[in-house]
Design a protein around this motif. Structure first.
Motif, PDB file in Angstrom:
ATOM      1  N   ASP A  61       0.824  -1.206   0.000  1.00 46.20           N
ATOM      2  CA  ASP A  61       0.000   0.000   0.000  1.00 46.20           C
ATOM      3  C   ASP A  61       0.856   1.252   0.000  1.00 46.20           C
ATOM      4  OD1 ASP A  61      -2.242  -1.532   0.001  1.00 46.20           O
ATOM      5  OD2 ASP A  61      -2.664  -1.330   2.146  1.00 46.20           O
ATOM      6  N   SER A  62       1.974   1.229   0.757  1.00 41.95           N
ATOM      7  CA  SER A  62       2.814   2.422   0.834  1.00 41.95           C
ATOM      8  C   SER A  62       3.515   2.689  -0.478  1.00 41.95           C
ATOM      9  CB  SER A  62       3.848   2.264   1.961  1.00 41.95           C
ATOM     10  OG  SER A  62       4.807   1.261   1.643  1.00 41.95           O
ATOM     11  N   ARG A  63       3.762   1.647  -1.263  1.00 36.31           N
ATOM     12  CA  ARG A  63       4.401   1.847  -2.557  1.00 36.31           C
ATOM     13  C   ARG A  63       3.444   2.449  -3.579  1.00 36.31           C
ATOM     14  NH1 ARG A  63       7.462  -4.033  -2.749  1.00 36.31           N
ATOM     15  NH2 ARG A  63       9.162  -3.516  -1.306  1.00 36.31           N
ATOM     16  N   THR A  64       2.152   2.305  -3.343  1.00 36.42           N
ATOM     17  CA  THR A  64       1.147   2.883  -4.228  1.00 36.42           C
ATOM     18  C   THR A  64       0.217   3.757  -3.400  1.00 36.42           C
ATOM     19  OG1 THR A  64      -0.238   0.914  -3.947  1.00 36.42           O
ATOM     20  CG2 THR A  64       1.240   0.952  -5.840  1.00 36.42           C
ATOM     21  N   ALA A  65       0.821   4.592  -2.551  1.00 36.05           N
ATOM     22  CA  ALA A  65       0.033   5.398  -1.622  1.00 36.05           C
ATOM     23  C   ALA A  65      -0.790   6.454  -2.337  1.00 36.05           C
ATOM     24  CB  ALA A  65       0.957   6.050  -0.600  1.00 36.05           C
ATOM     25  N   GLY A  66      -0.348   6.894  -3.518  1.00 40.68           N
ATOM     26  CA  GLY A  66      -1.115   7.857  -4.278  1.00 40.68           C
ATOM     27  C   GLY A  66      -2.256   7.192  -5.019  1.00 40.68           C
ATOM     28  N   HIS A  67      -3.075   8.017  -5.632  1.00 43.71           N
ATOM     29  CA  HIS A  67      -4.240   7.531  -6.362  1.00 43.71           C
ATOM     30  C   HIS A  67      -4.133   7.962  -7.826  1.00 43.71           C
ATOM     31  CE1 HIS A  67      -6.376   6.395  -2.629  1.00 43.71           C
ATOM     32  NE2 HIS A  67      -5.695   7.410  -2.112  1.00 43.71           N
ATOM     33  N   PRO A  68      -3.849   7.030  -8.741  1.00 41.69           N
ATOM     34  CA  PRO A  68      -3.672   7.386 -10.152  1.00 41.69           C
ATOM     35  C   PRO A  68      -4.983   7.840 -10.783  1.00 41.69           C
ATOM     36  CG  PRO A  68      -2.713   5.219  -9.654  1.00 41.69           C
ATOM     37  CD  PRO A  68      -3.561   5.605  -8.486  1.00 41.69           C
ATOM     38  N   GLY A  69      -4.856   8.786 -11.690  1.00 39.51           N
ATOM     39  CA  GLY A  69      -6.011   9.267 -12.442  1.00 39.51           C
ATOM     40  C   GLY A  69      -5.568   9.778 -13.795  1.00 39.51           C
ATOM     41  N   PHE A  70      -6.525  10.084 -14.662  1.00 38.96           N
ATOM     42  CA  PHE A  70      -6.190  10.622 -15.979  1.00 38.96           C
ATOM     43  C   PHE A  70      -7.120  11.776 -16.308  1.00 38.96           C
ATOM     44  CE2 PHE A  70      -9.552   7.573 -16.972  1.00 38.96           C
ATOM     45  CZ  PHE A  70     -10.316   8.243 -17.919  1.00 38.96           C
ATOM     46  N   ASP A  71      -6.683  12.603 -17.245  1.00 40.42           N
ATOM     47  CA  ASP A  71      -7.567  13.631 -17.779  1.00 40.42           C
ATOM     48  C   ASP A  71      -7.401  13.700 -19.287  1.00 40.42           C
ATOM     49  OD1 ASP A  71      -5.867  16.459 -18.363  1.00 40.42           O
ATOM     50  OD2 ASP A  71      -4.918  15.105 -16.920  1.00 40.42           O
ATOM     51  N   THR A  72      -8.472  14.040 -19.949  1.00 43.68           N
ATOM     52  CA  THR A  72      -8.484  14.176 -21.400  1.00 43.68           C
ATOM     53  C   THR A  72      -9.551  15.201 -21.746  1.00 43.68           C
ATOM     54  OG1 THR A  72      -8.726  12.999 -23.512  1.00 43.68           O
ATOM     55  CG2 THR A  72     -10.086  12.215 -21.690  1.00 43.68           C
ATOM     56  N   GLY A  73      -9.213  16.138 -22.610  1.00 44.19           N
ATOM     57  CA  GLY A  73     -10.111  17.253 -22.877  1.00 44.19           C
ATOM     58  C   GLY A  73     -11.427  16.863 -23.503  1.00 44.19           C
ATOM     59  N   ARG A  79       9.574  15.122 -15.253  1.00 41.82           N
ATOM     60  CA  ARG A  79      10.761  14.468 -14.692  1.00 41.82           C
ATOM     61  C   ARG A  79      10.458  13.801 -13.352  1.00 41.82           C
ATOM     62  NH1 ARG A  79      16.198  17.873 -14.503  1.00 41.82           N
ATOM     63  NH2 ARG A  79      15.832  17.652 -16.761  1.00 41.82           N
ATOM     64  N   GLY A  80      10.844  12.534 -13.249  1.00 44.21           N
ATOM     65  CA  GLY A  80      10.727  11.805 -11.994  1.00 44.21           C
ATOM     66  C   GLY A  80       9.354  11.249 -11.697  1.00 44.21           C
ATOM     67  N   PHE A  81       8.426  11.394 -12.632  1.00 42.99           N
ATOM     68  CA  PHE A  81       7.051  10.979 -12.350  1.00 42.99           C
ATOM     69  C   PHE A  81       6.890   9.463 -12.339  1.00 42.99           C
ATOM     70  CE2 PHE A  81       2.811   9.736 -13.874  1.00 42.99           C
ATOM     71  CZ  PHE A  81       2.013  10.332 -12.898  1.00 42.99           C
ATOM     72  N   ASP A  82       6.036   9.002 -11.442  1.00 43.18           N
ATOM     73  CA  ASP A  82       5.620   7.605 -11.411  1.00 43.18           C
ATOM     74  C   ASP A  82       4.303   7.550 -10.645  1.00 43.18           C
ATOM     75  OD1 ASP A  82       5.480   4.724 -10.269  1.00 43.18           O
ATOM     76  OD2 ASP A  82       7.085   4.628 -11.750  1.00 43.18           O
ATOM     77  N   ILE A  83       3.371   6.744 -11.124  1.00 45.55           N
ATOM     78  CA  ILE A  83       2.063   6.725 -10.467  1.00 45.55           C
ATOM     79  C   ILE A  83       2.103   6.084  -9.085  1.00 45.55           C
ATOM     80  CG2 ILE A  83       0.756   6.747 -12.617  1.00 45.55           C
ATOM     81  CD1 ILE A  83       0.247   3.749 -12.246  1.00 45.55           C
ATOM     82  N   THR A  84       3.228   5.475  -8.713  1.00 49.51           N
ATOM     83  CA  THR A  84       3.346   4.919  -7.363  1.00 49.51           C
ATOM     84  C   THR A  84       3.834   5.957  -6.363  1.00 49.51           C
ATOM     85  OG1 THR A  84       5.632   4.175  -7.699  1.00 49.51           O
ATOM     86  CG2 THR A  84       3.863   2.648  -8.326  1.00 49.51           C
TER      87      THR A  84
END
Length: 338
Positions: free
Chosen positions: A57-69, A282-287
């Motif tokens: 859970d701590s490795r994926t503590a964030g919540h992934p999402g997407f946006d598209t116009g 730079r440095g982004f990751d959904i985890t």
């Protein structure tokens, strides 16, 4: 002895993970507790499923999402939600001055019933590389007919030819009926657009306290007129008090914009931090957590732009994000810190 170690490990894991104090976040304390439990497990030869779960859970503590116009359609949105796609939420674009498309309108209930969290976006005025209110001249190639006379006596005659030259002409202002133009970047327009954002959010049925993110695209130079615009927009939303103003900004502009917007919050007696959605590749990751973007005030991190993905047989272009909460715009949701 094994029972004692198991009991102590479980107690530490549950207790420490449940409370954070002295400057430590719940996530960091949970990881520390999990590390202790695994150490005790290795010492006694016991398995540590609770610790392993906390680590995952701590490795994926964030919540992934997407946006598209452009709204992909109900069928595509449902297919993605029913697939193995990691996305828990989607950007919801209000019809706005610089986003006239109304494809997302009326889809709030449809999307939330599918299980999507939402991030409400209002694309306001942009500078588009210009200084608002300052005349801009552009090089323009102009072709004209030029007639000269050649020859002598009875053989003298006119010759016409096309001559092309470059001239500097003033770029025209906004067309009649235009809603999006750099000349509209003013404090007065900011207040007007703030009220428009409120009206659009109300029309979509968003609950009180919903965060509306004002979209500010990257600016190499941040003009004073733009600072007045987004501060007036923020002030209008705060003074109305039904919604919470947030900002989407590029990391290049984020610190200045945050300082300005925070000052407006304080001006109206608000001590909470304005929600910020930061764009940085730079440095982004959904985890990762949004704060790992390099701005402690980030609530959402956008790190992948204009990528096409296919899930469950449906393909469309998206920007990829990670949020500290499952539904970035919804009120009263707990925030994860690193």
């Amino acid at each position: 002895m094994m029972k004692v170690v198991r009991a102590v490990s479980s107690a530490l894991l549950l207790g420490l993970a449940a409370c954070g104090k002295d400057g430590f976040s719940r996530a960091s304390i949970a990881r520390a507790a999990a590390d202790f439990a695994r150490f005790a497990g290795r010492a006694t030869g016991q398995e540590t499923p609770m610790a392993d779960e906390v680590t995952r859970d701590s490795r994926t503590a964030g919540h992934p999402g997407f946006d598209t116009g452009t709204y992909p359609g109900d069928k595509a949105m449902h297919a993605w939600r029913a697939s193995d796609a990691p996305y828990e939420w989607a950007g919801f674009y209000l019809q706005a001055p610089c986003h006239p498309d109304n494809g997302w309108s009326g889809k709030r209930v449809t999307l939330t019933s599918m299980g999507y969290g939402l991030a409400v976006v209002y694309v306001g005025q942009q500078t588009w590389g210009r200084t608002p209110g300052v005349a801009r001249y552009v090089a323009t190639r102009v072709t004209s007919k030029v007639t000269t006379h050649v020859g002598r006596g009875r053989k003298r005659h006119a010759v016409t030819r096309n001559v092309t030259r470059t001239v500097m002409r003033r770029e025209p202002g906004p067309a009649r009926g235009a809603t999006c133009h750099s000349d509209f970047v003013t404090a007065a327009r900011g207040a007007r657009d703030g009220l428009d954002a409120i009206a659009k959010a109300r029309a979509e049925g968003f609950p009180l306290g919903t965060t509306i993110f004002l979209d500010l695209e990257r600016m190499d130079v941040l003009p004073h007129a733009m600072r007045e615009y987004y501060m007036a927009w923020t002030r209008a939303v705060l003074m109305d008090a039904r919604f919470r103003p947030g900002i989407y900004a590029h990391t290049f502009n984020a610190n200045t914009v945050y300082s300005d917007v925070k000052s407006v919050y304080l001006e109206v007696g608000r001590n909470d931090d304005p929600p910020f959605w930061i764009a940085k590749s730079r440095g982004f990751d959904i985890t990762k957590l949004p704060s790992e973007v390099g701005h402690a005030f980030a609530a959402v991190w956008q790190g992948v732009l204009d990528v096409e993905q296919t899930w469950n047989g449906h393909k469309f272009p998206i920007d990829v994000n990670v949020s500290s909460v499952r539904s970035p715009s919804m009120p009263n949701t707990p925030v994860i810190t690193d």
